[in-house]
Write a protein that holds these residues in place. Structure first.
Motif, PDB file in Angstrom:
ATOM      1  N   ARG A  30      -9.220  80.021  68.678  1.00 20.94           N
ATOM      2  CA  ARG A  30      -8.107  79.209  68.152  1.00 20.94           C
ATOM      3  C   ARG A  30      -6.825  80.028  68.159  1.00 20.94           C
ATOM      4  NH1 ARG A  30     -10.825  75.297  63.575  1.00 20.94           N
ATOM      5  NH2 ARG A  30     -12.528  74.588  64.931  1.00 20.94           N
ATOM      6  N   GLU A  81      -6.956  74.104  61.269  1.00 21.24           N
ATOM      7  CA  GLU A  81      -7.492  75.318  60.634  1.00 21.24           C
ATOM      8  C   GLU A  81      -7.714  76.444  61.641  1.00 21.24           C
ATOM      9  OE1 GLU A  81     -11.117  74.836  58.320  1.00 21.24           O
ATOM     10  OE2 GLU A  81     -11.580  76.950  58.630  1.00 21.24           O
ATOM     11  N   ILE A  82      -7.100  77.591  61.360  1.00 19.59           N
ATOM     12  CA  ILE A  82      -7.309  78.765  62.224  1.00 19.59           C
ATOM     13  C   ILE A  82      -8.066  79.848  61.461  1.00 19.59           C
ATOM     14  CG2 ILE A  82      -5.057  79.845  61.716  1.00 19.59           C
ATOM     15  CD1 ILE A  82      -4.921  80.521  64.763  1.00 19.59           C
ATOM     16  N   HIS A 139     -13.512  72.972  69.114  1.00 20.07           N
ATOM     17  CA  HIS A 139     -14.844  73.468  68.758  1.00 20.07           C
ATOM     18  C   HIS A 139     -15.647  73.913  69.977  1.00 20.07           C
ATOM     19  CE1 HIS A 139     -13.965  71.154  65.052  1.00 20.07           C
ATOM     20  NE2 HIS A 139     -14.683  72.083  64.481  1.00 20.07           N
ATOM     21  N   LEU A 140     -16.300  75.054  69.827  1.00 20.47           N
ATOM     22  CA  LEU A 140     -17.238  75.542  70.829  1.00 20.47           C
ATOM     23  C   LEU A 140     -18.575  75.770  70.133  1.00 20.47           C
ATOM     24  CD1 LEU A 140     -14.919  78.266  72.377  1.00 20.47           C
ATOM     25  CD2 LEU A 140     -15.800  76.291  73.638  1.00 20.47           C
ATOM     26  N   ARG A 197     -22.674  77.801  66.674  1.00 16.92           N
ATOM     27  CA  ARG A 197     -22.865  76.640  65.804  1.00 16.92           C
ATOM     28  C   ARG A 197     -23.365  75.459  66.624  1.00 16.92           C
ATOM     29  NH1 ARG A 197     -18.115  77.376  61.275  1.00 16.92           N
ATOM     30  NH2 ARG A 197     -18.567  79.591  60.986  1.00 16.92           N
TER      31      ARG A 197
HETATM   32  P1  ATP Z   1     -13.660  73.362  61.229  1.00 11.86           P
HETATM   33  O1  ATP Z   1     -13.420  72.673  59.921  1.00 11.86           O
HETATM   34  O2  ATP Z   1     -12.450  73.441  62.108  1.00 11.86           O
HETATM   35  O3  ATP Z   1     -14.876  72.874  61.963  1.00 11.86           O
HETATM   36  P2  ATP Z   1     -15.008  75.354  59.703  1.00 11.86           P
HETATM   37  O4  ATP Z   1     -14.405  75.103  58.370  1.00 11.86           O
HETATM   38  O5  ATP Z   1     -16.361  74.865  60.010  1.00 11.86           O
HETATM   39  O6  ATP Z   1     -14.000  74.867  60.859  1.00 11.86           O
HETATM   40  P3  ATP Z   1     -15.337  78.166  59.100  1.00 11.86           P
HETATM   41  O7  ATP Z   1     -16.788  78.124  58.840  1.00 11.86           O
HETATM   42  O8  ATP Z   1     -14.399  78.288  57.965  1.00 11.86           O
HETATM   43  O9  ATP Z   1     -14.944  76.917  60.019  1.00 11.86           O
HETATM   44  O10 ATP Z   1     -15.082  79.307  60.201  1.00 11.86           O
HETATM   45  C1  ATP Z   1     -13.952  80.173  60.172  1.00 11.86           C
HETATM   46  C2  ATP Z   1     -13.068  79.967  61.393  1.00 11.86           C
HETATM   47  O11 ATP Z   1     -13.808  79.958  62.600  1.00 11.86           O
HETATM   48  C3  ATP Z   1     -12.337  78.644  61.410  1.00 11.86           C
HETATM   49  O12 ATP Z   1     -11.186  78.713  60.627  1.00 11.86           O
HETATM   50  C4  ATP Z   1     -12.040  78.463  62.869  1.00 11.86           C
HETATM   51  O13 ATP Z   1     -10.891  79.217  63.248  1.00 11.86           O
HETATM   52  C5  ATP Z   1     -13.225  79.077  63.543  1.00 11.86           C
HETATM   53  N1  ATP Z   1     -14.227  78.089  63.978  1.00 11.86           N
HETATM   54  C6  ATP Z   1     -15.107  77.423  63.184  1.00 11.86           C
HETATM   55  N2  ATP Z   1     -15.912  76.640  63.903  1.00 11.86           N
HETATM   56  C7  ATP Z   1     -15.544  76.799  65.193  1.00 11.86           C
HETATM   57  C8  ATP Z   1     -16.022  76.268  66.426  1.00 11.86           C
HETATM   58  N3  ATP Z   1     -17.058  75.422  66.470  1.00 11.86           N
HETATM   59  N4  ATP Z   1     -15.416  76.667  67.575  1.00 11.86           N
HETATM   60  C9  ATP Z   1     -14.383  77.544  67.540  1.00 11.86           C
HETATM   61  N5  ATP Z   1     -13.893  78.081  66.417  1.00 11.86           N
HETATM   62  C10 ATP Z   1     -14.462  77.727  65.243  1.00 11.86           C
END
Ligand code: ATP
Ligand code: MN
Length: 477
Positions: free
Chosen positions: A451, A400-401, A236-237, A227
């Protein structure tokens, strides 16, 4: 090469038997005691060099970080803290390590400093423990799904769709930056690009996993996702690993049950299979928290925290209930949130998620039925016309995990939602085909692997639970 691993030696009955070990010097005290580590365990093997028994030139080369081979006799240790030690009678230097240049000294280094030398940080006990737990968790996740008959589906890393909508994407292209081929109206001509179309690195394998689920009924992906969002946080990574199961003939309740079972399975696996590492990480956290004021320290240590998660069912409430709790909280009234909650429909920030988990319920929480405005197009619409069958799992210290949903299986409603959200239906014809031919209720979720590792290791920065973190302005190593 013939060697015995230190892990095995530590549980061997010492009887003066001759053994050979290879490893890296952690410390060398009084030109006599070598603490040797070979990565098989966090513990070092104490190796005793008899005074004057070895050439002085060799002794000088036993420095922190050097790789050496020792042969000697295994005896019961007289010192405390270890059962056995090695009385050395042969030393071979395999690789020197210049003590004046070697950045890792036998002292405590900060995690920030170790991040700058991430190529060497595997050699510390903290990172050895973290990456062993990470390995064990990856294994446990495959085992969990395998035991339940799921098929591991490898979804593509390079995707031809940019409509997934889960986040900003990294473009994949071999077009030149200068003299970029253009169409008549001046746009980049992707027909001349490697794949003959626009391609990106995947942000999620979900849409492809759904295709698999519509035939195999239970599938999962576990792979890297990317991302390009510019969020410089500790959670976030730009490159992270995600576990995404997708299940046919399942609704949101089945989905929540599956996610809760998976998380508990992983936690339990670490507690039972990574005893040495988790114990080490627990103590590390206690030490780290000593620097905080008393009232900011955790009530539970790491093991208690993990056990607590296993012993309690996750709280399940709707988004609407959560908004009520937040709106009426003292925290909100005293304006302690950066983003105050006033109206239904607001997206929850991580401060709100953590309030619900850490202050209000004091355990993991699953929030369901979010407003459709803040969720993706493929989530199943509820009859109220306002909410969708989404679920997020929130964890203490993390927020959020897991993010997931029951999917919209009704073609018309799905197309209508895509129109409203300006998602090009013709690009996703293959996705819509699943709704045209034998559609059925199905659900799935994404679990961010790092996470999960963060939570189970008690580390606080996501950069410390992936070997080579990629974040904005950082792609070293
Ligand atoms: P957040 O709101 O924390 O940015 P998101 O709603 O964008 O997350 P989702 O698209 O629902 O994330 O992705 C599913 C899962 O992937 C998340 O619940 C989280 O555990 C993980 N995740 C999402 N973005 C990242 C990221 N940039 N780095 C690490 N883990 C992530
Ligand atoms: Mn999410």
């Amino acid at each position: 090469m013939d060697r015995t691993k230190i892990k095995d030696l530590l549980t061997t009955t010492p009887a003066h038997q001759s053994v050979t070990v290879m490893g890296w010097v952690r410390t060398f005290r009084n030109t006599q005691f070598i603490a040797l580590n070979d990565g098989s365990t966090l513990q070092n093997l104490q190796c005793v060099v008899a005074l004057n028994s070895v050439d002085e030139q060799i002794i000088k080369r036993i420095t922190t970080g050097a790789a050496i081979k020792l042969t000697g006799n295994l005896i019961a240790s007289l010192g405390k803290g270890q059962a056995v030690e090695l009385v050395v009678n042969q030393i071979e230097i395999l690789g020197d390590s210049d003590a004046t240049a070697y950045p890792l000294q036998p002292k405590k280094h900060s995690l920030e400093f170790l991040r700058e030398i991430a190529h060497l940080r595997f050699r510390t006990n903290t990172f050895a423990a973290v990456f062993k737990v990470r390995h064990a968790l990856a294994f446990a996740i495959h085992q969990f799904f395998n035991e339940r008959g799921f098929v591991y589906l490898h979804t593509p890393v390079i995707t031809g769709s940019d409509a997934e909508g889960a986040g900003e994407m990294f473009r994949v292209s071999t077009l030149p930056f200068d003299n970029t081929p253009r169409t008549d109206d001046g746009k980049v001509n992707f027909k001349e690009d490697f794949f003959g179309k626009e391609t990106n690195l995947t942000v999620s394998g979900q849409l492809e996993a759904e295709l698999g689920a519509m035939a195999l009924s239970e599938v999962y992906t576990f792979g890297p996702t990317f991302r390009a969002e510019n969020s410089n946080t500790t959670r976030h990574l730009a490159e992270f690993w995600m576990i995404e199961p997708e299940v046919a003939f399942a609704d949101l309740n089945d989905n929540m049950d599956l996610a809760e079972a998976l998380l508990k399975y992983a936690i339990n696996y670490a507690l039972t299979h990574c005893v040495e590492e988790i114990e080490f990480l627990k103590n590390r956290l206690i030490e780290e928290e000593k620097q905080k004021p008393q009232d900011e320290r955790s009530e539970m240590d790491l093991i208690q925290k993990l056990q607590f998660c296993l012993d309690h069912s996750f709280e399940r409430i709707t988004y609407t209930e959560a908004i009520d709790i937040l709106r009426n909280s003292n925290h909100n009234k005293k304006k302690k949130f950066k983003y105050l909650i006033d109206a239904w429909g607001a997206d929850l920030q991580s401060e709100h998620e953590r309030y619900l988990v850490e202050k209000h319920f004091k355990k993991p929480v699953i929030l369901t039925d979010y407003p459709k405005q803040i969720k993706a197009f493929y989530m199943r619409q509820n009859d109220d016309g306002k909410t969708v069958r989404a679920m997020d799992i929130l964890f203490p210290g993390i927020g959020e995990i897991v993010g997931g949903s029951q999917r919209e299986e009704r073609l018309q409603l799905l197309q209508q939602r895509m129109d409203e959200m300006h998602i090009p239906a013709q690009e996703l014809y293959w996705y819509l085909d699943t709704r045209r031919f034998g559609t059925c209720p199905h659900a799935g979720f994404g679990l961010g692997f790092e996470r999960l590792v963060l939570f189970i290791t008690g580390m606080t920065n996501i950069r410390d639970v992936i070997p080579f973190p990629r974040t904005p302005h950082n792609a070293e190593f």
